[in-house]
Design an enzyme around this catalytic site. Structure first.
Site, short mmCIF file in Angstrom:
data_model
loop_
_atom_site.label_atom_id
_atom_site.label_comp_id
_atom_site.label_asym_id
_atom_site.label_seq_id
_atom_site.Cartn_x
_atom_site.Cartn_y
_atom_site.Cartn_z
N TYR A 12 1.07 21.00 -2.31
CA TYR A 12 0.15 20.75 -3.68
C TYR A 12 -1.07 19.61 -3.49
O TYR A 12 -0.68 18.59 -3.77
CB TYR A 12 1.03 20.49 -4.86
CG TYR A 12 1.99 21.32 -5.34
CD1 TYR A 12 1.45 22.69 -5.94
CD2 TYR A 12 3.28 21.09 -5.15
CE1 TYR A 12 2.55 23.58 -6.10
CE2 TYR A 12 4.39 21.99 -5.62
CZ TYR A 12 3.65 23.31 -6.02
OH TYR A 12 4.82 24.12 -6.63
N LEU A 17 -2.30 18.18 -13.70
CA LEU A 17 -2.56 17.37 -15.02
C LEU A 17 -0.95 16.92 -15.57
O LEU A 17 -0.78 15.55 -15.55
CB LEU A 17 -3.03 18.16 -16.06
CG LEU A 17 -3.01 18.09 -17.65
CD1 LEU A 17 -3.51 16.55 -17.68
CD2 LEU A 17 -3.98 18.58 -18.39
N GLN A 83 -2.95 22.53 -19.07
CA GLN A 83 -1.49 22.36 -18.71
C GLN A 83 -0.79 21.51 -19.92
O GLN A 83 -1.51 20.99 -20.68
CB GLN A 83 -1.22 21.53 -17.53
CG GLN A 83 -0.57 22.67 -16.56
CD GLN A 83 -0.15 21.94 -15.20
OE1 GLN A 83 -0.54 20.79 -15.11
NE2 GLN A 83 0.36 22.38 -14.33
N ASP A 141 5.57 28.38 -14.64
CA ASP A 141 4.63 29.54 -14.22
C ASP A 141 5.36 30.88 -14.32
O ASP A 141 4.75 31.71 -14.88
CB ASP A 141 4.23 29.23 -12.67
CG ASP A 141 3.55 27.96 -12.51
OD1 ASP A 141 3.38 27.05 -13.59
OD2 ASP A 141 2.97 27.67 -11.47
N TRP A 332 10.83 28.66 -11.57
CA TRP A 332 11.17 28.27 -13.02
C TRP A 332 12.09 29.69 -13.56
O TRP A 332 12.23 29.98 -14.58
CB TRP A 332 9.99 28.33 -13.73
CG TRP A 332 9.32 27.29 -13.63
CD1 TRP A 332 8.14 26.69 -12.83
CD2 TRP A 332 9.70 25.65 -14.19
NE1 TRP A 332 7.86 25.49 -12.78
CE2 TRP A 332 8.84 24.92 -13.78
CE3 TRP A 332 10.46 25.32 -14.95
CZ2 TRP A 332 8.76 23.47 -14.15
CZ3 TRP A 332 10.61 23.88 -15.42
CH2 TRP A 332 9.63 23.14 -14.74
N GLU A 375 11.33 19.54 -5.36
CA GLU A 375 10.50 20.14 -6.55
C GLU A 375 11.77 20.35 -7.55
O GLU A 375 11.51 20.32 -8.76
CB GLU A 375 9.76 21.12 -6.05
CG GLU A 375 8.74 21.51 -7.08
CD GLU A 375 7.86 22.76 -6.65
OE1 GLU A 375 7.90 23.28 -5.35
OE2 GLU A 375 7.02 23.10 -7.47
C1 DGY Z 1 1.07 26.26 -8.22
O1 DGY Z 1 0.20 26.17 -7.34
O2 DGY Z 1 2.08 26.88 -7.84
C2 DGY Z 1 0.66 25.74 -9.44
O3 DGY Z 1 1.79 25.72 -10.30
C3 DGY Z 1 -0.54 26.75 -10.15
O4 DGY Z 1 -0.95 25.56 -10.86
#
Ligand code: DGY
Length: 399
Positions: A12, A17, A83, A141, A332, A375
């Protein structure tokens, strides 16, 4: 701490946000100036109309993450969706740690604009429920609660994308959303792009319009926090406006998202006018916002502490273990998340369940001791999943 956040860079490499709001709150315990800078960096992505995007892009990382700014084409160095609105809560936390009135006065006008944007663009019926228009806006997500809307979308003829999955460079496919989820995610982005990021039109035309439990709980609490901040700075009108919005949302969550049959809070599919009856950890978030009555809370806690539903060896599963869609290692759809533990612990304390809140704190610490700041975590083994050195999992240290 700062170093930890930088290390998440591979998976990432930009600023997200709600991640950043957690980072600011955590940082405030170590270096309040870094926490203020985190908030300022977030606000630097704000659009003129008050909207705050879910990703602020770092141009140096353009090729390392997809979709990137040349896919979104929002006219900003940012995505065009949002978000969970945790920002006012983060600012209140940072303010309480710093007592810095000048900082408060610096950021308050942007926060007022941001909340008015959400109210105006997302509370379609002016009934207190804010809607999201993309699964990424939920922060959860690929939650199974979105599967039926995804399937509905994929059953129409839709433009197929050659999706580039940079997320699979660092994390195993079994732990990530599937290609068909990504077709849906990119398809929505493409539709919104065609609508020139006109948010009023987007909410009318998106095939995905959901009043989400987690989003609305965070929204209600953030309005309360913003009201307190406004009061502190002497903005009496704003203080009562945002308090009114908080009460309105709480009432709407109780009325529309509670299922008296299942004693659970479910998100609401606005297009199809029905609750989405799949039990996920987001269903407990109204506790965090002080929404349920004590009696409703007791019923919710029965689900939470049930070892056949959410209470696993290593914390609260993101999906109830008795749901057909439960998958202990996929993003998730089952794994345990430390940020959810953090929000839940606040909710449990609100209702006098201090012991359960305390055990979520010790389970979170146990997870990071065993597997590091990951994560998310496997609920049966405590093994780390997803990205490594993940910022918001450092929350375990202050729980
Ligand atoms: C990702 O990159 O998996 C994010 O959750 C999307 O914004």
């Amino acid at each position: 701490m700062v170093l930890l956040f930088l290390l998440t860079y591979d998976q990432y490499p930009h600023q997200w946000l709600w991640d950043s709001c957690f980072h600011a709150m955590i940082l405030a315990n170590y270096s309040v100036n870094h926490a203020k800078d985190e908030i300022r960096a977030l606000l630097s992505s704000q659009w003129n109309d008050g909207f705050i995007p879910h990703i602020g892009f770092d141009p140096a990382q353009e090729t390392n993450y997809k979709p990137n700014s040349s896919d979104w084409v929002t006219g900003h160095l940012s995505s065009g969706i949002t978000q969970p609105p945790l920002l006012a809560t983060a600012v209140r936390y940072v303010y309480q740690k710093s007592n810095d009135k000048a900082f408060l006065l610096e950021v308050l006008p942007s926060l007022f604009k941001y909340h008015l944007w959400i109210k105006e663009n997302r509370d379609l019926n002016d009934d207190g429920l804010a809607v999201i228009v993309h699964p990424w806006e939920s922060g959860m997500d690929n939650s199974p609660i979105f599967d039926s809307l995804r399937n509905e979308y994929l059953s129409y003829s839709y433009p197929k994308f050659k999706i580039i999955r940079t997320d699979l460079n660092h994390v195993n496919q079994t732990q990530r959303p599937k290609d068909n989820d990504y077709q849906f995610y990119w398809g929505l982005v493409n539709l919104f792009k065609k609508l020139n990021w006109d948010h009023k039109q987007i909410v009318q035309e998106s095939p995905f319009v959901v009043a989400d439990t987690l989003f609305n709980s965070i929204w209600a609490k953030a309005n309360e926090d913003l009201s307190c901040l406004a009061n502190e700075a002497g903005f009496k009108n704003e203080a009562s406006l945002f308090q009114r919005l908080a009460s309105q949302t709480k009432e709407a969550v109780r009325k529309t998202l509670w299922s008296p049959d299942d004693n659970f809070f479910y998100s609401y599919d606005v297009k199809n006018k029905k609750q989405i009856p799949i039990k996920i950890s987001g269903g407990f978030m109204p506790l965090y916002a002080g929404v349920p009555s004590q009696e409703m809370a007791e019923k919710l806690i029965e689900h939470l502490t049930n070892k056949k539903e959410f209470w696993s060896n290593y914390g609260i599963t993101s999906v109830s273990m008795d749901e057909a869609s439960f998958n202990p290692e996929c993003y998730w759809r089952g794994p345990v998340w430390i940020n959810i533990h953090g929000l839940l612990a606040i909710g449990l304390n609100n209702y006098g369940y201090d012991d359960i809140a305390k055990s979520l704190g010790s389970i979170s610490k146990k997870l990071v001791q065993k597997s590091g700041y990951r994560e998310n975590y496997h609920p049966f083994t405590g093994d780390g999943l997803g990205a490594k050195n993940f910022g918001w999992s450092t929350l375990a240290d202050i729980m």
